[in-house]
Design an enzyme around this catalytic site. Structure first.
Site, PDB file in Angstrom:
ATOM      1  N   ALA A   1       0.861  -1.182   0.000  1.00 36.23           N
ATOM      2  CA  ALA A   1       0.000   0.000   0.000  1.00 36.23           C
ATOM      3  C   ALA A   1       0.898   1.233   0.000  1.00 36.23           C
ATOM      4  O   ALA A   1       2.065   1.158   0.395  1.00 36.23           O
ATOM      5  CB  ALA A   1      -0.876  -0.015   1.244  1.00 36.23           C
TER       6      ALA A   1
ATOM      7  N   GLY B   1       0.511  -5.117   0.410  1.00 36.93           N
ATOM      8  CA  GLY B   1      -0.570  -5.190  -0.572  1.00 36.93           C
ATOM      9  C   GLY B   1      -0.109  -5.822  -1.882  1.00 36.93           C
ATOM     10  O   GLY B   1      -0.912  -6.414  -2.605  1.00 36.93           O
TER      11      GLY B   1
ATOM     12  N   GLU C   1       3.826  -5.417   7.146  1.00 37.98           N
ATOM     13  CA  GLU C   1       2.970  -4.456   7.848  1.00 37.98           C
ATOM     14  C   GLU C   1       3.310  -4.332   9.327  1.00 37.98           C
ATOM     15  O   GLU C   1       3.169  -3.259   9.920  1.00 37.98           O
ATOM     16  CB  GLU C   1       1.490  -4.842   7.686  1.00 37.98           C
TER      17      GLU C   1
ATOM     18  N   GLU D   1      -0.417  -9.371  -1.354  1.00 39.60           N
ATOM     19  CA  GLU D   1      -1.855  -9.669  -1.306  1.00 39.60           C
ATOM     20  C   GLU D   1      -2.460  -9.668  -2.713  1.00 39.60           C
ATOM     21  O   GLU D   1      -3.349 -10.463  -3.018  1.00 39.60           O
ATOM     22  CB  GLU D   1      -2.558  -8.662  -0.386  1.00 39.60           C
TER      23      GLU D   1
END
Ligand code: HXC
Length: 257
Positions: free
Chosen positions: A65, A108, A131, A111
């Site tokens: 992210a 992300g 994270e 992911e």
């Protein structure tokens, strides 16, 4: 026109989407995710697109992210986060989705890899959920899909320590399907995608759906779904064509009917 993606229109039934935010190692900003979801929606509607490849750059598939954007969000901003619906649209894509991964696939980015059905990784790829280093946890499937993909001990190690794993380890763990030389990643993904694009589209669609069922239902429900899908395909013209082509020793011409 998307500003964070390069999109090649479908050739031989395959659409190639390249994440292109080089200044931030393809960090998944809200805008990038919205563009990606919109492109996948377009691919979903387009009958000429039979498979989609997502790739990044040699240095990074995606470094997670966008941390700078995250820094600006407060609790209310996170509760109303538009990225949630972008992720849902990406994960719901029903055609075959292939990730061709080089370099960093973190947070992300990892992911997003796990939203793909098939993962071709360059030997230089690195997968991680860092994270925890930011005082948070994965928020787009990185605890749920990672554990299903690699099992509990390795998922725990990656998520709790933030340590990344290399491509060979990811292959051994079941996070990727194949490892290639880094310069061949997209080419190999294209080969696989073209092979899929030449198959009977209805069978491909139901095969994907049936395989995904195995991840989130009990065996009896999954087997029932498989039997229904198998029976449904018995009524298709493409099944007749596939069997006839085999008997006549010629390539099948599938029409998606
Ligand atoms: C914003 C990022 C970024 C990110 C890199 N950049 N990752 N910007 N968000 N996730 C930017 C850097 O700030 C830098 O910009 C430029 O990209 C190049 O990065 P460098 O750090 O200089 O490169 P390098 O030294 O090679 O290190 C690569 C790296 C490191 C190890 C990948 O960039 C890194 O640790 N990035 C953050 C990875 C991360 O924590 N991801 C998880 C995010 S949280 P400038 O302008 O300085 O040149 C997450 C939650 C998902 O993903 C939740 C979903 C809902």
């Amino acid at each position: 026109m998307p500003s964070n993606l390069l999109v090649q229109p479908p050739a031989d039934g395959v659409r190639l989407i390249t994440l292109h935010r080089p200044q931030a190692l393809n960090a998944l900003s809200t805008e990038l995710l919205a563009e990606l979801a919109t492109e996948l929606d377009a691919a979903e509607r387009d009958e000429h697109t039979r498979a989609v490849i997502i790739t990044g750059s040699r240095k990074a598939f995606a470094a997670g992210a966008d941390v700078n954007e995250m820094a600006e969000r407060d609790l209310v901003g996170i509760l109303n986060d538009p990225r949630v619906s972008h992720w849902q649209r990406i994960a719901a894509f029903s055609k075959p989705l292939i990730a061709a991964v080089n370099g960093y696939a973190l947070g992300g980015g990892c992911e997003l890899v796990m939203c793909a059905d098939i993962v071709i990784a360059g030997s230089d790829a690195r997968f991680g959920q860092p994270e925890i280093n930011l005082g948070i946890i994965p928020g787009a499937g990185g605890t749920q899909r990672l554990l299903r993909a690699v099992g509990k001990p390795l998922a725990m190690q990656m998520v709790l320590s933030g340590e990344a794993i290399d491509a060979r380890h990811a292959l051994q763990a079941g996070l990727v399907s194949e490892v290639t030389e880094p310069e061949l990643t997209v080419e190999r993904a294209l080969q696989v995608a073209r092979a899929i694009a030449a198959k009977a589209p209805l069978a491909v669609r139901l095969a994907k759906e049936a395989l995904l069922k195995a991840q989130d239902t009990d065996l009896a429900t999954g087997l029932r779904f498989e039997r229904h899908a198998f029976t449904l395909l018995a009524g298709t013209a493409d099944r007749n064509e596939g069997i006839r082509a085999f008997q006549e020793k010629r390539p099948a011409r599938f029409l998606g009917q």
